[in-house]
Design an enzyme around this catalytic site. Structure first.
Site, mmCIF file in Angstrom:
data_model
loop_
_atom_site.group_PDB
_atom_site.id
_atom_site.type_symbol
_atom_site.label_atom_id
_atom_site.label_comp_id
_atom_site.label_asym_id
_atom_site.label_seq_id
_atom_site.Cartn_x
_atom_site.Cartn_y
_atom_site.Cartn_z
ATOM 1 N N ASN A 11 0.825 -1.222 0.000
ATOM 2 C CA ASN A 11 0.000 0.000 0.000
ATOM 3 C C ASN A 11 0.860 1.274 0.000
ATOM 4 O O ASN A 11 0.458 2.301 0.535
ATOM 5 C CB ASN A 11 -0.989 0.010 1.180
ATOM 6 C CG ASN A 11 -2.086 1.070 1.088
ATOM 7 O OD1 ASN A 11 -2.559 1.568 2.102
ATOM 8 N ND2 ASN A 11 -2.491 1.438 -0.101
ATOM 9 N N CYS A 13 3.072 1.674 -3.099
ATOM 10 C CA CYS A 13 3.475 1.887 -4.499
ATOM 11 C C CYS A 13 2.276 1.825 -5.444
ATOM 12 O O CYS A 13 1.760 2.855 -5.874
ATOM 13 C CB CYS A 13 4.533 0.864 -4.922
ATOM 14 S SG CYS A 13 6.079 0.979 -3.984
ATOM 15 N N ARG A 14 1.821 0.630 -5.770
ATOM 16 C CA ARG A 14 0.818 0.490 -6.831
ATOM 17 C C ARG A 14 -0.569 0.988 -6.439
ATOM 18 O O ARG A 14 -1.185 1.767 -7.185
ATOM 19 C CB ARG A 14 0.731 -0.989 -7.277
ATOM 20 C CG ARG A 14 1.989 -1.459 -7.985
ATOM 21 C CD ARG A 14 2.043 -2.971 -8.058
ATOM 22 N NE ARG A 14 2.213 -3.571 -6.732
ATOM 23 C CZ ARG A 14 2.215 -4.866 -6.482
ATOM 24 N NH1 ARG A 14 2.055 -5.714 -7.479
ATOM 25 N NH2 ARG A 14 2.399 -5.314 -5.249
ATOM 26 N N SER A 15 -1.077 0.538 -5.301
ATOM 27 C CA SER A 15 -2.486 0.892 -4.995
ATOM 28 C C SER A 15 -2.702 2.370 -4.684
ATOM 29 O O SER A 15 -3.743 2.912 -5.085
ATOM 30 C CB SER A 15 -3.089 -0.018 -3.919
ATOM 31 O OG SER A 15 -2.420 0.090 -2.695
HETATM 32 P P1 4NP Z 1 3.264 -2.211 -3.339
HETATM 33 O O1 4NP Z 1 4.858 -2.422 -3.380
HETATM 34 O O2 4NP Z 1 2.656 -3.545 -2.950
HETATM 35 O O3 4NP Z 1 2.928 -1.832 -4.745
HETATM 36 O O4 4NP Z 1 3.003 -1.126 -2.337
HETATM 37 C C1 4NP Z 1 5.565 -2.956 -2.311
HETATM 38 C C2 4NP Z 1 5.891 -2.150 -1.255
HETATM 39 C C3 4NP Z 1 6.622 -2.664 -0.188
HETATM 40 C C4 4NP Z 1 7.016 -3.980 -0.211
HETATM 41 C C5 4NP Z 1 6.681 -4.796 -1.273
HETATM 42 C C6 4NP Z 1 5.941 -4.277 -2.322
HETATM 43 N N1 4NP Z 1 7.781 -4.496 0.863
HETATM 44 O O5 4NP Z 1 8.178 -5.671 0.792
HETATM 45 O O6 4NP Z 1 8.026 -3.774 1.855
#
Ligand code: 4NP
Length: 161
Positions: A11, A13-15
């Site tokens: 939560n 980056c993408r969303s």
């Molecule tokens: P998101 O990306 O799912 O698009 O927000 C990520 C952000 C953090 C992590 C993995 C994916 N992480 O492992 O901390």
């Protein structure tokens, strides 16, 4: 009010980018008052945090201000939201493990890329461990898929169009 939730892993980056982009499209169509839009993560890794700086910068570049704070999906979300859009197949499988998720049909809780005409993959690639270009790629995918999402919702709820 149509309630739409975008879901990824962290939560940050993408969303949040999907949330900001969809909010902008809804506003441009004059439909702001008819939508409630939010995002959440399947993990608890980044609760309370602002989005990744690369997410914020990508949003800025396209005129989208993103000030979301990270939160984890809860059972209440399945009751509160009409549509839940998962960024990738892992997110969708993890959502289905959360109690309450059985309330959502496949038409209401789905992979956002399944709305694209000819997606080369059903997942929005996780950009976290890559560079800026990954965020640009995510933006392009989300730009198309949120257009498709708005069309789908307005077709299903013509009174809001
Ligand atoms: P998101 O990306 O799912 O698009 O927000 C990520 C952000 C953090 C992590 C993995 C994916 N992480 O492992 O901390």
């Amino acid at each position: 009010m149509i309630k739409v939730l975008f879901v990824c892993l962290g939560n940050i980056c993408r969303s949040p980018l999907a949330e900001g982009l969809f909010q902008k499209k809804v506003e441009e169509r004059g439909l702001k008052d008819q939508f409630f839009i939010d995002s959440a993560g399947t993990s608890d890794y980044h609760i309370g945090e602002l989005p990744d700086h690369r997410t914020i910068n990508t949003g800025k570049k396209y005129g989208i201000q993103i000030d979301h704070r990270g939160r984890q999906v809860t059972s209440r979300d399945f009751k509160n939201f009409d549509y839940i859009l998962a960024m990738d197949e892992n997110n969708l499988s993890n959502l289905k493990l959360v109690p309450g998720s059985e309330q959502k049909t496949d038409n209401e809780m789905l992979l956002i890329r399944s709305l694209q005409d000819h997606p080369e993959s059903l997942s929005v690639p996780d950009p976290y461990y890559g560079g800026e270009q990954g965020f640009e790629n995510v933006f392009e995918i989300l730009n198309d898929s949120t257009d498709r999402l708005l069309e789908k919702i307005l077709a299903e709820r013509p009174s809001h169009a």
